[in-house]
Motif scaffolding. Structure first.
Motif, short mmCIF file in Angstrom:
data_model
loop_
_atom_site.label_atom_id
_atom_site.label_comp_id
_atom_site.label_asym_id
_atom_site.label_seq_id
_atom_site.Cartn_x
_atom_site.Cartn_y
_atom_site.Cartn_z
N MET A 102 0.84 -1.20 0.00
CA MET A 102 0.00 0.00 0.00
C MET A 102 0.87 1.24 0.00
N LEU A 103 0.24 2.38 -0.22
CA LEU A 103 0.91 3.68 -0.04
C LEU A 103 0.11 4.47 0.97
N ALA A 104 0.81 5.07 1.94
CA ALA A 104 0.13 5.89 2.93
C ALA A 104 0.99 7.13 3.19
N TRP A 105 0.61 7.90 4.21
CA TRP A 105 1.27 9.18 4.45
C TRP A 105 1.66 9.30 5.91
N MET A 106 2.79 9.94 6.16
CA MET A 106 3.25 10.17 7.53
C MET A 106 3.67 11.62 7.72
N ASP A 107 3.34 12.16 8.90
CA ASP A 107 3.98 13.39 9.34
C ASP A 107 5.07 12.99 10.35
N ASP A 108 5.72 13.96 10.96
CA ASP A 108 6.82 13.65 11.88
C ASP A 108 6.36 12.73 13.01
N GLU A 109 5.19 13.02 13.55
CA GLU A 109 4.70 12.26 14.70
C GLU A 109 4.37 10.81 14.31
N ALA A 110 3.76 10.65 13.15
CA ALA A 110 3.44 9.29 12.68
C ALA A 110 4.74 8.49 12.47
N LEU A 111 5.74 9.13 11.90
CA LEU A 111 7.03 8.45 11.70
C LEU A 111 7.65 8.11 13.04
N HIS A 112 7.59 9.05 13.97
CA HIS A 112 8.13 8.82 15.30
C HIS A 112 7.46 7.63 15.97
N ARG A 113 6.13 7.60 15.91
CA ARG A 113 5.40 6.48 16.52
C ARG A 113 5.75 5.16 15.83
N THR A 114 5.88 5.21 14.50
CA THR A 114 6.23 4.01 13.75
C THR A 114 7.60 3.47 14.18
N LEU A 115 8.55 4.39 14.36
CA LEU A 115 9.91 3.99 14.71
C LEU A 115 10.02 3.52 16.16
N THR A 116 9.21 4.09 17.04
CA THR A 116 9.39 3.78 18.47
C THR A 116 8.45 2.69 18.98
N THR A 117 7.31 2.49 18.28
CA THR A 117 6.36 1.47 18.76
C THR A 117 6.45 0.17 17.98
N GLY A 118 7.04 0.23 16.77
CA GLY A 118 7.12 -0.97 15.95
C GLY A 118 5.82 -1.32 15.25
N ARG A 119 4.82 -0.44 15.39
CA ARG A 119 3.54 -0.62 14.68
C ARG A 119 3.41 0.52 13.67
N ALA A 120 3.14 0.16 12.41
CA ALA A 120 3.04 1.17 11.36
C ALA A 120 1.88 2.12 11.65
N THR A 121 2.20 3.40 11.69
CA THR A 121 1.24 4.44 12.05
C THR A 121 1.29 5.53 10.99
N TYR A 122 0.12 5.88 10.48
CA TYR A 122 0.04 6.84 9.38
C TYR A 122 -0.82 8.03 9.75
N TRP A 123 -0.76 9.04 8.87
CA TRP A 123 -1.69 10.17 8.97
C TRP A 123 -2.75 9.97 7.90
N SER A 124 -3.99 9.91 8.34
CA SER A 124 -5.09 9.76 7.38
C SER A 124 -5.48 11.12 6.83
N ARG A 125 -5.27 11.31 5.53
CA ARG A 125 -5.61 12.59 4.91
C ARG A 125 -7.12 12.76 4.79
N SER A 126 -7.87 11.67 4.76
CA SER A 126 -9.33 11.80 4.64
C SER A 126 -9.98 12.01 6.00
N ARG A 127 -9.44 11.40 7.03
CA ARG A 127 -10.05 11.53 8.36
C ARG A 127 -9.34 12.54 9.24
N ASN A 128 -8.17 13.05 8.77
CA ASN A 128 -7.38 14.01 9.55
C ASN A 128 -7.08 13.49 10.96
N GLU A 129 -6.56 12.28 11.00
CA GLU A 129 -6.18 11.72 12.30
C GLU A 129 -5.10 10.65 12.12
N TYR A 130 -4.41 10.34 13.23
CA TYR A 130 -3.45 9.25 13.18
C TYR A 130 -4.19 7.94 13.09
#
Lengths: 127, 127
Positions: free
Chosen positions: B43-71
């Motif tokens: 898939m293709l998704a989108w990350m801001d700094d916080e989503a990338l940070h959470r992805t790197l530190t929690t080990g669970r892929a976390t994205y920014w939803s452009r349609s729902r405006n939320e992590y």
């Protein structure tokens, strides 16, 4: 009555394809480029309707350069060409997967993939 | 003097990582998601700094939803989780490659990849 162009590359993107695209405000969709046999993800680029049309009809991966504001046939200058094997659209229509046969390195750094900077180690060392 | 959070996930994205990102006007970078062993692009998704940070530190892929405006922690609702194996940045800093171990189908359609709509045949039949 205008003549119908005989060369498919001279006709616009087929409406049944164009209707599937969900473009960003600049009229672009993301194009993930993958080496067709090894599965290596080579780069990410951008396409508008015309770039996709040229990619599908010429067999050479063609992108829209957001920095230079022009079409860009991959490898035209460097010789590191991409021969298109398959193009797939994702479920929500805003991203393409372009399967290619890559000649030479795709990255301007000479690396085998543009994705060559690891981040996990960098974040780990900072925590 | 404020206490330094002991949990890495409570600290912001490391400056040496943040400095490498070239974000779009919405503060986002594209994230190409690939199954780490098969090489399948999921898939293709989108990350801001916080989503990338959470992805790197929690080990669970976390994205920014452009349609729902939320992590959006992938699989939190569906159970189709993505366990992060590696994250790499591309040469110009505007795209990430996230290597994951995908549980179940990543696509809301139930397909094994979001990129399941072939375009070459569609364009070919229209020419």
């Amino acid at each position: 009555m205008p003549a119908v162009p005989t060369d498919p590359a001279d006709r616009p993107l087929a409406p049944e394809v164009a209707d599937l695209l969900r473009r960003d405000p600049d009229g672009l969709v993301a194009a993930v480029v993958q080496q067709h046999d090894s599965g290596e993800v080579l780069m990410l680029a951008w396409m508008d309707d015309e770039a996709l049309h040229r990619t599908l009809t010429t067999g050479r991966a063609t992108y829209w350069s957001r920095s230079r504001n022009e079409y860009w046939v991959k490898g035209e200058t460097s010789g590191n060409r991409q021969w298109v094997r398959d193009v797939r659209l994702d479920c929500d229509g805003d991203a393409l997967l372009v399967l290619v046969d890559q000649e030479g390195p795709p990255c301007h750094t000479g690396e085998r993939s543009c994705f060559h900077r690891p981040l996990v180690a960098a974040e780990g060392s900072a925590s």
